[in-house]
Design a protein around this motif. Structure first.
Motif, PDB file in Angstrom:
ATOM      1  N   LEU B 971       0.833  -1.216   0.000  1.00 51.92           N
ATOM      2  CA  LEU B 971       0.000   0.000   0.000  1.00 51.92           C
ATOM      3  C   LEU B 971       0.854   1.247   0.000  1.00 51.92           C
ATOM      4  CD1 LEU B 971      -3.005  -0.623   2.368  1.00 51.92           C
ATOM      5  CD2 LEU B 971      -3.050   0.003  -0.043  1.00 51.92           C
ATOM      6  N   LEU B 972       1.899   1.218   0.790  1.00 49.09           N
ATOM      7  CA  LEU B 972       2.790   2.362   0.863  1.00 49.09           C
ATOM      8  C   LEU B 972       3.398   2.649  -0.495  1.00 49.09           C
ATOM      9  CD1 LEU B 972       4.684   2.046   4.237  1.00 49.09           C
ATOM     10  CD2 LEU B 972       3.165   3.857   3.490  1.00 49.09           C
ATOM     11  N   GLN B 973       3.774   1.552  -1.143  1.00 45.11           N
ATOM     12  CA  GLN B 973       4.387   1.744  -2.457  1.00 45.11           C
ATOM     13  C   GLN B 973       3.369   2.384  -3.409  1.00 45.11           C
ATOM     14  OE1 GLN B 973       5.196  -1.594  -5.038  1.00 45.11           O
ATOM     15  NE2 GLN B 973       7.294  -0.872  -5.303  1.00 45.11           N
ATOM     16  N   LEU B 974       2.152   1.843  -3.338  1.00 40.91           N
ATOM     17  CA  LEU B 974       1.103   2.367  -4.206  1.00 40.91           C
ATOM     18  C   LEU B 974       0.898   3.860  -3.985  1.00 40.91           C
ATOM     19  CD1 LEU B 974      -1.134   1.627  -6.217  1.00 40.91           C
ATOM     20  CD2 LEU B 974      -2.634   1.263  -4.271  1.00 40.91           C
ATOM     21  N   SER B 975       0.833   4.251  -2.716  1.00 38.49           N
ATOM     22  CA  SER B 975       0.578   5.668  -2.448  1.00 38.49           C
ATOM     23  C   SER B 975       1.790   6.513  -2.834  1.00 38.49           C
ATOM     24  CB  SER B 975       0.226   5.873  -0.985  1.00 38.49           C
ATOM     25  OG  SER B 975       1.404   5.851  -0.212  1.00 38.49           O
ATOM     26  N   ARG B 976       2.958   5.955  -2.675  1.00 37.83           N
ATOM     27  CA  ARG B 976       4.170   6.692  -3.017  1.00 37.83           C
ATOM     28  C   ARG B 976       4.224   6.961  -4.521  1.00 37.83           C
ATOM     29  NH1 ARG B 976       8.413   3.295  -0.872  1.00 37.83           N
ATOM     30  NH2 ARG B 976       7.419   3.517   1.153  1.00 37.83           N
ATOM     31  N   LEU B 977       3.714   5.978  -5.284  1.00 41.86           N
ATOM     32  CA  LEU B 977       3.742   6.124  -6.741  1.00 41.86           C
ATOM     33  C   LEU B 977       3.017   7.383  -7.188  1.00 41.86           C
ATOM     34  CD1 LEU B 977       2.937   2.526  -7.901  1.00 41.86           C
ATOM     35  CD2 LEU B 977       5.126   3.708  -7.930  1.00 41.86           C
ATOM     36  N   THR B 978       1.913   7.637  -6.519  1.00 42.25           N
ATOM     37  CA  THR B 978       1.120   8.790  -6.898  1.00 42.25           C
ATOM     38  C   THR B 978       1.882  10.078  -6.696  1.00 42.25           C
ATOM     39  OG1 THR B 978      -0.475   7.498  -5.678  1.00 42.25           O
ATOM     40  CG2 THR B 978      -1.262   9.499  -6.748  1.00 42.25           C
TER      41      THR B 978
END
Lengths: 148, 1130
Positions: B971-978
C-alpha cells in the motif's frame, strides 16, 4: 580493553525488547544502553551535570537511532551528533520502521553511516541485527577519536 | 416715425418672440431631460446597493455553510470519535492524546480558527490547541446543553471572550460514540476570529466610495446590536446598540424584518440610502448603506450641467437671432447706399450737361446764390469764380431789373411754371448783351420755391439785327448755320422755310436745302407724334411765356430721337402769328444715358439678386436651374440656358435651361463639341469671352432650334474663374439688336458669380461625399481647443445615445466613464495640443449609462500659425471586441483560479496522504513487528510448554502478521507512486524485463520457466516506475504459471488499432473475464490465497503507474488458459 556500549535510542518498548533479544541471539556482548527519547539521547551523549560536576558518559561504540522520537526527533539528534566535534565520527545506524525515501535521503545527507529498515518478520530482524553487529562492532575499524 | 423704423420695430418684435419661444423650449427640454435622468439615477443607485447587499449575504451564507461543513468533518468522523472515546476513557493514553492533538492542531492551523478545544460532557477542557488556552467562556458553556440535546454542530454567535475581551464566534461540535453513533461522548469547540476573514469581508465595499459600508446586526432583546467594526466609529462591534423603537435607523428596520431599499438615518445621524435584508439561517441582518449625499452627488452635477446647457443654448439662440437681425440691417443700409450712389451718378450727369452745355444756364437760389455754367460765363465775360460771387441784380442791365423781378414774382407766386423773356445783361467789359432767358421754378415737397433754372441764349446779334435792320442775310445765315442747335422756321401750315446745317445734321438730312425740300409737313416729318405741333402751338398761344417743350422727333430715315424745343412765335406787324421759329436741342443722348444708367443699375441689381440666390445653393443642378430661370425672368430674355464643360474639356453639356423649354432640351441631352465651328456656345468657350449675335438671320452659322422659334438675337458669355472654364451661359432674345456690349459685361459679371458658385458647389459635393463616406463608416466628432463639441455625426449620436443638440457645446467629458486614469487623458490632450495625431482606445459612457469602447484617432486642425484650432475625432466602435477580450481574460482568470484552487486542494490532499502514509509506515508496522517478534520469542522460550497445536497457532499468528506487513508495504508503495516525481527518459523495456526475469528465476531456480522477451523495446517514461510495472506483471505471470510444468511467459510489442501496445502473456491459471472489471482495484484478488498468495495491490499499482504515463492497461484471459496483459505508454 573494555567493551564499549551500544546506545539504542528507541521509544517503543516492544522494539527495545526485541532489539535486546536480537542482540542477545546474535551473541553481541556489548552492553546495551537504552534511552527513550531524543532529548535523553542528547543528554546521555553531551550531558554532564555542571552542578554535580558529573563526568561525561563514555561514548558508545555504536548508536542505533530511531527516526521518530518524542521531544527531539532522530534526524535532529543525528544532526547534533555530527555537529559536535567529539561525537562527529561516531558510527550511527538509523534503525527505523520508515521506508520513506525522504527519510533515507535526509539521514544519509546528515551523515548516517547506515540505514536499516526494521522488518516485520522477527527472524529477518534478528538477521539484520546480526549483520549490523558483525559489521560495525567486529569488522569495522573505528575512526580514531579526535584529539582535543 | 418713418416707414423704415416701423418695419424695423416689427422685425425686432418677431425676433424677440422667437427668442422667447426658444428659451421656453430649451427650459422645458432641460427639465424633462433632468427628470428623466433623476429617475434613471435613483433606480441605478438602488440597484447597485441591492446588488452589493445580495453578494454579501450570499457570501455570509456560504461562510456559515463552510464553517458547518468544517464541523461536519469531525462530527461524522468515526476515526476521530474513536480517538476521543479512547482518550476520554483513559486520559493517560499518550498515543491517543498525541493523535488527538494532531487532529486538533490540524484544525487550528486554519487562520480563522485561533484555538480548538476538546471538551468532555461536563464542559471541562480536556485538550486544546494551542496548548494552555484560557478556560471556556461562560457564553459558550451556556450553549453546551443545547448542542448536547440537538446533537448537531452549532455556531455560537458573536460574543466577547472573558479572558481578553476579543470578539469571537464559536463552533460547537458534538462527538458521537463509535459503536452506536447516537450517544454524545464529548464536544469540540472551535473559536473563530472574525478579524481574520469575516470583518474584512463585510467591510469591503467593491466600488470606490467615501461613505458606503456594510454592517451586520442582530436582535438583542429590545435592542438591535451591531456585530462588526464600523467605518466611522471605533470599537462599535458588540457595543453599539439601538432600541427597536428607533425606527429611523436602517439597522432597526432590518431587525424588525423589513427588507429592500430604504432611506433613513444611520448611526452618525446622516441620511443614508440602505438595502436591508436578513441573512438566511442565521440571526444576522445585513445593512448595505451609502450616504444619500454621496449617492446623489452625480445628480447635483447633472442639475448644474443641465442649467449650463440651457444657458448656453439660450445664449447661442440669442446670438444667432441678433446676428440675423444685424445682417438684415446691413442689407437695408446697403440698399440705401446704392440708391444714394445712383442718385449721385444721375446728378453728376446733370452737372455734366449743365456745365458743358453751349447754352448759358444758371441756377439761382432765392438766397441769392447763383450757379452758372461755362457758356454763361463766356457770354458775360466773367470767370466762373467771379460769377459765383455775383448776384443777378449786379449783372442785369438796370433798366431790366424791374422786368426780371416781375417775371420772378410770377414764378414765385405760382402764376406760371416757367417764364420767358428778353433782357439785357451787362458784360464785365461793360458792353450789353441781349439774351433770350427762359426760367422754370423748382419747388420742394411743401411747394416752397427752391431755385430757378434758367436757360440763357445770347440774342444780342439778333437783337442788333432786328434793331439795326441792317444785318445782312449772310451774317444771319452764319449765325444760323453755326449754331449748335437745330433752328428752323416754319409756316403755320407746316412748311419749313429755313433751317440751319445743325438741323440737317440732327435730322439726318444731307443739307439744309435737302431738309427744306424733303420736309413737306413739320407735323408729320419732324415730330414723331403728328398731333404734337398743333398742341404746342395751342399751348404757346394760350401761354406766350411757355416756350420750352420736350419732344420726340423723327429723322429722315424714320428713326426717332428726343430733343428739347424752344419756340418763338413770329408775328406780323399786326400781331398775327405768321411763322414759328423752333430751336431743337438733341437730348436723346442725355436721355439714353440716363436710361442706360437706370438699366445698368437694374441689371446689376439683378446680377446681385441672382448671385445671392445661387451663392447660398450648394447643389450644382439646382443652382444652375436657378441661374437659368432667374436670368430669363429677371432680364426678360426669351430664353436662358447653361452649358457645362465636361471633365475631358472637349464637350459642353447642357446643364440647365429655363422653364419648360429648358426641361425638354435637358431631356434631349444636348451636347456641343468645343471644336464645333458654327456654334456660338462653342466659340464662346474657345475664345473665353462673351459673344453677341444681334440678328441671327444675318448669321449664316446659326442653327435654328425648333423649341425656340422666336429667337432673334443671342449672347453667350463664358463661366470662368481664374484660368478655369466651367461652361457657358447662353441667353436669347426674341427681338433684333437686343444686346449691347454693356450686356456682355453685365452677364460676364453674372457668369463669374455662377462660376464661383459652381466651384463652391463642386467643392462642397466633393467634401460632402468624403464626409458621407466617413459618416457611413466612422463615429465623428469635432471639438474646439477647449474640448467643446462643435460637431457630431449620426453615428456618434447613435452610439452615445445623446441627441445632437445635447452634445453640441458640451465638453467631451460628458462621455467620461472614469475608466481611464487622469494621466491617460492628460497624455491625450498634451499630444493633440502639440498638433500631433493621437490614436488609442477610449472607454466612454453613453447617455443611458452603458459603457462602450471606441478605437479613436484624433487629428488636430492647425491654423496658419500652426496652432490647433479644432480637433477631429474619428472613431470605430470596438465594444464587442473589448467585451470578447474581457470575456476571454475573465474566463482565463477563472480557469487559473480554479486550477490553482484545485492544485491547492490536491496539495492539501497529498500532504494529508503523506502524513497518513507516514503514520501508517511507522505506527502500523511497529506493533506488527512486536506481535511477530514476541510470538517468535514465545515459541522459542516456551516451546516445551506448548503442544503441537499451540505451536501451529503461533506460526499462524506470525504468518498473518507478516502478510499484514506485506500489505502495508504494498500500500505504501502504491501511495508513493502517486506522489513520486516522474523523470521521463527513453527506457529500454526489454533490458528491464530481462533483469526482472533473472531475479524471478533466482527465487525459484528449480522451476522450468520459458521467458521469451522481445529485444529492443523502448518507451518514453520513468525507468523506476516502469520497472515496478514489469516486476508486477512478470511476477504475476511467474506466480500464476507456478502450477504448470511448461510455464511460458512472453513480453513483446504488437499493434492494435494503429497503436503500439506492449503485452505480457502467460499460459498460467488465467481468470474469468466476468471479473475483469475488478481486476485493477486495490485488494482485488482473483484467486484463493491458498492457491496463489498475494496482497491484491500489484495490479492497482500497475494501473496507477500506466495512468501516470498517460497510458492504458487491460487484460484478456481465460480460466486455466493463461492471461495477456496489454499496456500502452502515452
Amino acid at each position: 580493553m573494555k567493551i564499549k556500549d551500544i546506545l539504542l535510542v528507541e521509544d517503543n518498548p516492544s522494539d527495545i525488547g526485541l532489539t535486546r533479544r536480537a542482540l542477545e541471539k546474535s551473541h553481541i556482548a556489548n552492553k546495551l544502553i537504552v534511552v527513550e527519547d531524543g532529548q535523553e539521547a542528547l543528554d546521555y551523549l553531551f550531558g554532564g551535570d555542571p552542578l554535580t560536576d558529573q563526568k561525561l558518559n563514555e561514548l558508545p561504540a555504536l548508536i542505533l537511532l530511531d527516526l521518530k522520537l518524542p521531544k527531539v526527533d532522530g534526524l535532529q539528534v543525528l544532526r547534533r551528533i555530527r555537529a559536535n566535534e567529539r561525537t562527529s565520527r561516531l558510527p550511527v545506524v538509523m534503525l527505523t520502521t520508515s521506508s520513506e525515501e525522504d527519510d533515507i535521503a535526509q539521514s544519509y545527507d546528515l551523515g548516517a553511516n547506515s540505514y536499516i529498515r526494521k522488518p516485520v518478520d522477527f527472524n529477518q530482524f534478528v538477521e539484520a541485527i546480526q549483520y549490523l553487529g558483525l559489521y560495525w562492532l567486529v569488522m569495522n575499524e573505528p575512526a580514531p577519536p579526535k584529539k582535543r | 416715425m418713418s416707414h423704415y423704423d416701423k418695419k424695423e420695430k416689427r422685425t425686432l418684435t418677431v425676433y424677440v418672440s422667437i427668442f422667447f419661444l426658444l428659451v421656453t423650449g430649451f427650459a422645458a427640454a432641460g427639465y424633462v431631460s433632468y427628470r428623466n435622468f433623476e429617475g434613471q439615477f435613483h433606480s441605478q443607485a438602488e440597484y447597485q446597493i441591492s446588488a452589493i447587499a445580495e453578494i454579501k449575504v450570499n457570501g455570509l451564507v456560504n461562510w456559515r455553510k463552510e464553517r458547518l461543513s468544517d464541523a461536519n468533518f469531525l462530527y461524522q468522523n468515526p476515526a476521530f470519535s474513536a480517538l476521543v472515546e479512547r482518550y476520554l476513557e483513559n486520559p493517560d493514553n499518550v498515543e491517543a492524546r498525541a493523535r488527538l492533538l494532531a487532529w486538533l492542531g490540524n484544525y487550528q492551523v486554519y487562520d480563522q480558527y485561533d484555538w480548538v478545544q476538546l471538551l468532555d460532557m461536563q464542559g471541562q477542557t480536556r485538550l486544546s490547541s494551542p496548548d494552555g488556552i484560557p478556560p471556556l467562556s461562560p457564553i459558550i458553556a451556556e450553549h453546551i446543553p443545547e448542542v448536547l440535546q440537538t446533537e448537531q454542530p452549532t455556531l455560537v454567535d458573536f460574543y466577547r471572550r472573558d479572558s481578553d475581551g476579543q470578539i469571537r464566534i464559536c463552533l460547537l461540535i458534538p462527538i458521537m460514540d463509535v459503536q452506536t453513533g447516537n450517544q454524545t461522548i464529548g464536544l469540540v469547540a472551535i473559536s473563530i476570529d472574525p478579524q481574520v476573514y469575516l470583518y474584512p469581508y463585510i467591510q469591503n465595499w467593491p466600488i470606490n466610495s467615501t461613505s458606503a459600508e456594510t454592517l451586520l446586526v442582530r436582535r438583542d432583546g429590545q435592542d438591535v446590536l451591531f456585530l462588526n467594526e464600523l467605518r466611522f466609529i471605533q470599537d462599535a462591534a458588540l457595543t453599539l446598540r439601538y432600541p427597536l423603537t428607533d425606527t429611523d435607523t436602517p439597522a432597526v428596520k432590518a431587525a424588525l424584518g423589513q427588507t429592500g431599499v430604504v432611506e433613513g438615518l444611520d448611526y452618525r445621524g446622516e441620511p443614508v440610502l440602505a438595502d436591508i435584508r436578513a441573512v438566511p439561517d442565521s440571526p444576522w441582518f445585513l445593512v448595505a448603506k451609502m450616504d444619500i449625499a454621496e449617492a446623489h452627488a452625480p445628480l447635483m452635477a447633472r442639475l448644474w450641467q443641465t442649467f449650463g446647457i440651457i444657458g448656453m443654448a439660450i445664449f447661442v439662440a440669442g446670438a444667432g437671432l441678433a446676428l440675423v437681425w444685424r445682417q438684415q440691417r446691413i442689407f437695408f443700409y446697403h440698399t440705401q447706399v446704392e440708391a444714394a450712389e445712383a442718385l449721385r451718378e444721375s446728378e453728376d450727369k446733370f452737372k455734366y450737361i449743365f456745365d458743358y452745355s453751349v447754352v448759358g444756364k444758371s441756377i439761382t437760389h432765392f438766397s441769392g446764390e447763383m450757379h452758372v455754367n461755362k457758356a454763361l460765363c463766356d457770354m458775360l465775360g466773367y470767370s466762373l469764380q467771379e460769377m459765383q460771387e455775383k448776384k443777378w441784380q449786379e449783372i442785369t442791365h438796370p433798366d431790366d431789373i424791374e422786368l426780371t423781378q416781375n417775371a420772378i414774382g410770377t414764378l414765385i407766386s405760382g402764376e406760371k411754371e416757367s417764364a420767358r423773356f428778353v433782357k439785357r445783361f451787362v458784360r464785365k467789359n461793360g458792353s450789353i448783351v441781349w439774351v433770350d432767358l427762359s426760367s422754370v421754378i423748382r419747388r420742394d415737397q411743401q411747394n416752397q420755391p427752391l431755385y430757378l433754372i434758367s436757360v440763357v441764349i445770347d440774342i444780342t446779334e439778333r437783337k442788333q439785327a432786328e434793331n439795326a435792320l441792317c444785318e445782312s442775310e449772310e451774317k444771319y445765315r452764319r449765325l444760323f448755320d453755326n449754331a449748335p442747335l437745330g433752328i428752323f422756321q416754319s409756316t403755320l401750315e407746316g412748311e419749313v422755310i429755313s433751317t440751319n446745317s445743325a438741323f440737317a445734321l440732327m435730322f439726318g438730312y444731307d443739307s439744309p436745302e435737302d431738309a427744306m425740300q424733303s420736309i413737306k409737313n413739320v407735323s408729320t416729318d419732324v415730330f414723331a407724334d403728328p398731333n404734337r405741333r398743333a398742341e404746342i402751338i395751342r399751348l404757346t398761344t394760350e401761354n406766350p411765356d411757355l416756350r420750352t417743350f420736350e419732344n420726340v422727333y423723327r429723322r429722315k430715315d424714320g428713326s426717332t430721337f428726343i430733343g428739347s424745343l424752344n419756340t418763338m412765335p413770329i408775328g406780323d406787324p399786326d400781331g398775327h402769328l405768321v411763322r414759328i421759329e423752333g430751336i431743337v436741342e438733341d437730348i436723346s443722348e442725355r436721355k439714353r444715358m440716363q436710361e442706360m444708367l437706370v438699366k445698368r443699375a437694374q441689371q446689376l441689381a439683378i446680377v446681385a439678386d441672382v448671385s445671392a440666390a445661387i451663392s447660398a445653393n450648394l447643389d450644382q443642378a439646382q443652382l444652375l436651374q436657378s441661374v437659368a430661370d432667374l436670368s430669363k425672368e429677371r432680364f426678360d430674355f426669351y430664353h436662358a440656358h447653361v452649358y457645362l464643360l465636361n471633365e475631358a474639356g472637349d464637350t459642353l453639356i447642357l446643364a440647365a435651361g429655363a422653364g419648360e423649354v429648358g426641361r425638354q432640351m435637358m431631356l434631349q441631352g444636348r451636347q456641343i463639341s468645343i471644336h464645333r465651328e458654327h456654334s456660338l456656345v462653342a466659340r464662346t468657350a474657345r475664345e473665353r469671352k462673351g459673344v453677341i449675335v444681334n440678328d441671327i438671320r444675318q448669321e449664316p452659322d446659326f442653327l435654328p432650334n425648333s423649341l425656340l422659334p422666336d429667337t432673334r438675337a443671342e449672347m453667350a458669355v463664358p463661366i470662368i474663374v481664374g484660368e478655369t472654364l466651367f461652361g457657358v451661359l447662353d441667353v436669347q432674345a426674341n427681338q433684333v439688336n437686343r444686346f449691347i456690349e454693356e450686356d456682355v459685361r453685365i452677364m460676364t459679371t453674372l457668369a463669374a458669380q455662377i462660376a464661383v458658385a459652381v466651384q463652391n458647389a463642386r467643392l462642397f459635393a466633393d467634401v460632402n461625399f468624403q464626409k458621407y463616406a466617413l459618416d457611413q463608416h466612422s463615429i465623428v466628432a469635432i471639438t474646439d481647443v477647449t474640448g467643446k463639441i462643435v460637431y457630431v455625426n449620426d453615428k456618434f449620436c447613435q452610439i452615445s445615445k445623446y441627441f445632437r443638440a445635447e452634445l453640441i457645446g458640451q465638453d467631451h467629458r460628458i462621455l467620461n466613464s472614469e475608466y481611464h486614469p487622469k494621466v491617460f487623458m492628460r497624455d491625450l490632450w498634451v499630444t493633440i495640443a502639440n498638433g500631433k495625431v493621437w490614436e488609442g482606445e477610449i472607454h466612454d459612457r453613453a447617455k443611458d449609462g452603458t459603457l462602450y469602447w471606441v478605437d479613436t484617432t484624433i487629428v488636430p486642425l492647425l491654423n496658419e500659425q500652426g496652432q490647433p484650432h479644432k480637433y477631429v475625432a474619428i472613431s470605430a466602435d470596438i465594444t464587442e471586441r473589448k467585451r470578447a477580450e474581457a470575456e476571454i481574460l475573465k474566463l482565463n482568470a477563472e480557469l487559473e483560479q480554479r486550477v490553482s484552487e484545485r492544485t491547492a486542494q490536491l496539495e492539501i490532499t497529498n500532504k494529508e496522504l503523506e502524513a497518513f502514509s507516514y503514520s501508517v509506515s511507522h505506527d502500523l508496522r511497529a506493533p506488527l513487528r512486536g506481535i511477530d517478534g514476541w510470538s517468535q520469542a514465545l515459541l522459542e522460550d516456551y516451546r516445551d510448554k506448548l503442544d503441537k497445536q499451540g505451536q501451529q497457532y503461533i506460526d499462524r499468528v506470525r504468518s498473518e502478521t507478516q502478510h499484514m506487513g506485506h500489505l502495508i508495504d504494498d500500500l505504501l508503495q502504491l501511495s508513493r507512486l502517486t506522489r513520486a516525481e516522474m523523470v521521463k527518459e527513453q527506457v529500454d523495456l526489454s533490458v528491464l524485463a530481462q533483469t526482472v526475469a533473472e531475479r524471478l528465476k533466482q527465487d525459484e531456480p528449480l522451476r522450468p520457466v520459458d521467458f521469451n522477451i522481445q529485444a529492443g523495446l523502448t518507451a518514453e517514461g520513468d525507468a523506476h516506475l516502469l520497472k515496478i510495472v514489469l516486476a508486477n506483471l512478470l511476477g504475476n505471470a511467474f506466480k500464476f504459471t507456478g502450477k504448470r510444468a511448461d510455464a511460458r511467459i512472453e513480453f513483446g510489442e504488437t499493434e492494435l488499432e494503429g497503436q503500439h501496445v506492449f503485452f505480457i502473456r502467460d499460459n498460467g491459471a488465467g481468470f474469468d473475464m466476468a471479473y475483469s472489471q475488478q481486476l485493477f482495484g486495490v485488494f482485488q484478488r482473483m484467486h484463493k490465497i491458498t492457491d496463489f498468495p498475494g496482497t491484491g495491490v500489484g495490479l492497482a499499482t500497475v494501473q496507477r503507474i500506466i495512468h501516470r504515463h498517460g497510458g492504458r492497461v487491460w487484460a484478456e484471459a481465460e480460466l486455466e488458459r493463461g492471461a495477456t496483459f496489454y499496456f500502452t505508454l502515452g
